[in-house]
Design a protein around this motif. Sequence first.
Motif, mmCIF file in Angstrom:
data_model
loop_
_atom_site.group_PDB
_atom_site.id
_atom_site.type_symbol
_atom_site.label_atom_id
_atom_site.label_comp_id
_atom_site.label_asym_id
_atom_site.label_seq_id
_atom_site.Cartn_x
_atom_site.Cartn_y
_atom_site.Cartn_z
ATOM 1 N N ASP A 72 0.812 -1.222 0.000
ATOM 2 C CA ASP A 72 0.000 0.000 0.000
ATOM 3 C C ASP A 72 0.845 1.273 0.000
ATOM 4 O O ASP A 72 0.291 2.373 -0.048
ATOM 5 C CB ASP A 72 -0.919 0.025 1.230
ATOM 6 C CG ASP A 72 -1.975 -1.073 1.187
ATOM 7 O OD1 ASP A 72 -2.310 -1.524 0.071
ATOM 8 O OD2 ASP A 72 -2.452 -1.483 2.257
ATOM 9 N N LEU A 73 2.151 1.143 0.063
ATOM 10 C CA LEU A 73 3.001 2.324 0.185
ATOM 11 C C LEU A 73 3.132 3.060 -1.143
ATOM 12 O O LEU A 73 3.314 2.450 -2.201
ATOM 13 C CB LEU A 73 4.386 1.934 0.688
ATOM 14 C CG LEU A 73 4.458 1.288 2.070
ATOM 15 C CD1 LEU A 73 5.908 1.121 2.489
ATOM 16 C CD2 LEU A 73 3.697 2.105 3.098
ATOM 17 N N VAL A 74 3.035 4.379 -1.058
ATOM 18 C CA VAL A 74 3.221 5.232 -2.235
ATOM 19 C C VAL A 74 4.164 6.368 -1.837
ATOM 20 O O VAL A 74 4.276 6.722 -0.654
ATOM 21 C CB VAL A 74 1.881 5.817 -2.723
ATOM 22 C CG1 VAL A 74 0.964 4.717 -3.226
ATOM 23 C CG2 VAL A 74 1.195 6.614 -1.612
ATOM 24 N N PRO A 75 4.865 6.956 -2.801
ATOM 25 C CA PRO A 75 5.778 8.064 -2.479
ATOM 26 C C PRO A 75 5.035 9.221 -1.830
ATOM 27 O O PRO A 75 3.919 9.562 -2.224
ATOM 28 C CB PRO A 75 6.331 8.465 -3.858
ATOM 29 C CG PRO A 75 6.141 7.260 -4.715
ATOM 30 C CD PRO A 75 4.880 6.616 -4.242
ATOM 31 N N SER A 76 5.654 9.816 -0.831
ATOM 32 C CA SER A 76 5.020 10.947 -0.140
ATOM 33 C C SER A 76 6.027 11.670 0.738
ATOM 34 O O SER A 76 6.913 11.046 1.327
ATOM 35 C CB SER A 76 3.857 10.469 0.731
ATOM 36 O OG SER A 76 3.286 11.549 1.462
ATOM 37 N N SER A 77 5.871 12.979 0.834
ATOM 38 C CA SER A 77 6.598 13.747 1.840
ATOM 39 C C SER A 77 5.943 13.505 3.194
ATOM 40 O O SER A 77 4.803 13.029 3.259
ATOM 41 C CB SER A 77 6.550 15.237 1.508
ATOM 42 O OG SER A 77 7.236 15.515 0.310
ATOM 43 N N ALA A 185 11.895 7.882 -0.508
ATOM 44 C CA ALA A 185 10.493 7.804 -0.097
ATOM 45 C C ALA A 185 9.597 8.736 -0.896
ATOM 46 O O ALA A 185 8.374 8.679 -0.760
ATOM 47 C CB ALA A 185 10.372 8.131 1.390
ATOM 48 N N GLY A 186 10.203 9.589 -1.708
ATOM 49 C CA GLY A 186 9.414 10.493 -2.534
ATOM 50 C C GLY A 186 9.212 11.868 -1.935
ATOM 51 O O GLY A 186 8.284 12.591 -2.334
ATOM 52 N N TRP A 187 10.077 12.246 -0.992
ATOM 53 C CA TRP A 187 9.954 13.580 -0.414
ATOM 54 C C TRP A 187 10.151 14.648 -1.474
ATOM 55 O O TRP A 187 11.058 14.548 -2.324
ATOM 56 C CB TRP A 187 11.008 13.786 0.676
ATOM 57 C CG TRP A 187 10.758 13.045 1.949
ATOM 58 C CD1 TRP A 187 9.841 12.063 2.172
ATOM 59 C CD2 TRP A 187 11.462 13.226 3.181
ATOM 60 N NE1 TRP A 187 9.926 11.618 3.468
ATOM 61 C CE2 TRP A 187 10.908 12.305 4.114
ATOM 62 C CE3 TRP A 187 12.511 14.054 3.576
ATOM 63 C CZ2 TRP A 187 11.373 12.211 5.425
ATOM 64 C CZ3 TRP A 187 12.971 13.962 4.887
ATOM 65 C CH2 TRP A 187 12.401 13.064 5.803
ATOM 66 N N VAL A 188 9.322 15.666 -1.431
ATOM 67 C CA VAL A 188 9.535 16.846 -2.267
ATOM 68 C C VAL A 188 10.835 17.508 -1.826
ATOM 69 O O VAL A 188 11.132 17.596 -0.627
ATOM 70 C CB VAL A 188 8.355 17.829 -2.123
ATOM 71 C CG1 VAL A 188 8.652 19.145 -2.836
ATOM 72 C CG2 VAL A 188 7.070 17.205 -2.653
ATOM 73 N N GLU A 189 11.614 17.957 -2.770
ATOM 74 C CA GLU A 189 12.920 18.543 -2.457
ATOM 75 C C GLU A 189 12.775 19.707 -1.473
ATOM 76 O O GLU A 189 11.925 20.564 -1.640
ATOM 77 C CB GLU A 189 13.588 19.035 -3.741
ATOM 78 C CG GLU A 189 15.027 19.472 -3.548
ATOM 79 C CD GLU A 189 15.705 19.821 -4.857
ATOM 80 O OE1 GLU A 189 16.877 20.237 -4.822
ATOM 81 O OE2 GLU A 189 15.061 19.677 -5.912
#
Length: 230
Positions: A72-77, A185-189
């Motif tokens: 269920d994991l998706v990239p996210s800040s 993890a897909g954090w926004v820069e």
Amino acid sequence: MKLGRDEFQAWLDEVSPGTGSVRLAAVADLPRLRVKQQLARGNVAPATIAAISRGLDLDPLTQLARFEAFSDLVPSSPAVGEMPGFISSPGLFRASAERLENQPVTETQLGPESYDLAALYWFNLANDGALRARIADELGVNQPTLWKMLRTRLREDVALAVCEHAGWPGVSALVISEVLTGKEAGWVEECRATWANSVPVGQLLSCTEQRLQQVGKQERDRESFDRHLG
């Protein structure tokens, strides 16, 4: 938290068929004995999957999401409420000082996203008084074990339970457990700096005050222990 050998082998046969444990250890830059033991016991650590993925030039989060436990994991800040947990204490103190001086906070001023006691501070942000009991009931983790995890490394399933309890992105569990980096993890820069610059100063100071109280207690306890030994 461990992943089963059959599930791991099926994944490995697809991404790197015919690869033995010695080659896996070299690809993942991990000790051979650790990899051999995990394979022999049929309990492969998520961090091992991530390390192998990096070694094969595959995206670690995408590969972990192929396993049932992380499907269920998706990239996210990070969510707003957990953001201070990914900022070191000196970084949080510097951010408050900069904001009070009407100066912008930079990402480098906030320190590393992974630091000593990060799991403890992150957990405390989610704890509404019922979290420890929930973890004990759902996962069978007793208080002494949880206490140790929060001061060393938080187990992935425990971190996932924290995220579910707080309504935070599940992928944050893998960052706080040191399986993934924020970037992976897909954090926004520079999302931490964005938060530090946009959160109301009063709220930032409140977060900093809470952290200062926690750090102060830890230092007093340490000094008392040192005096006792002396």
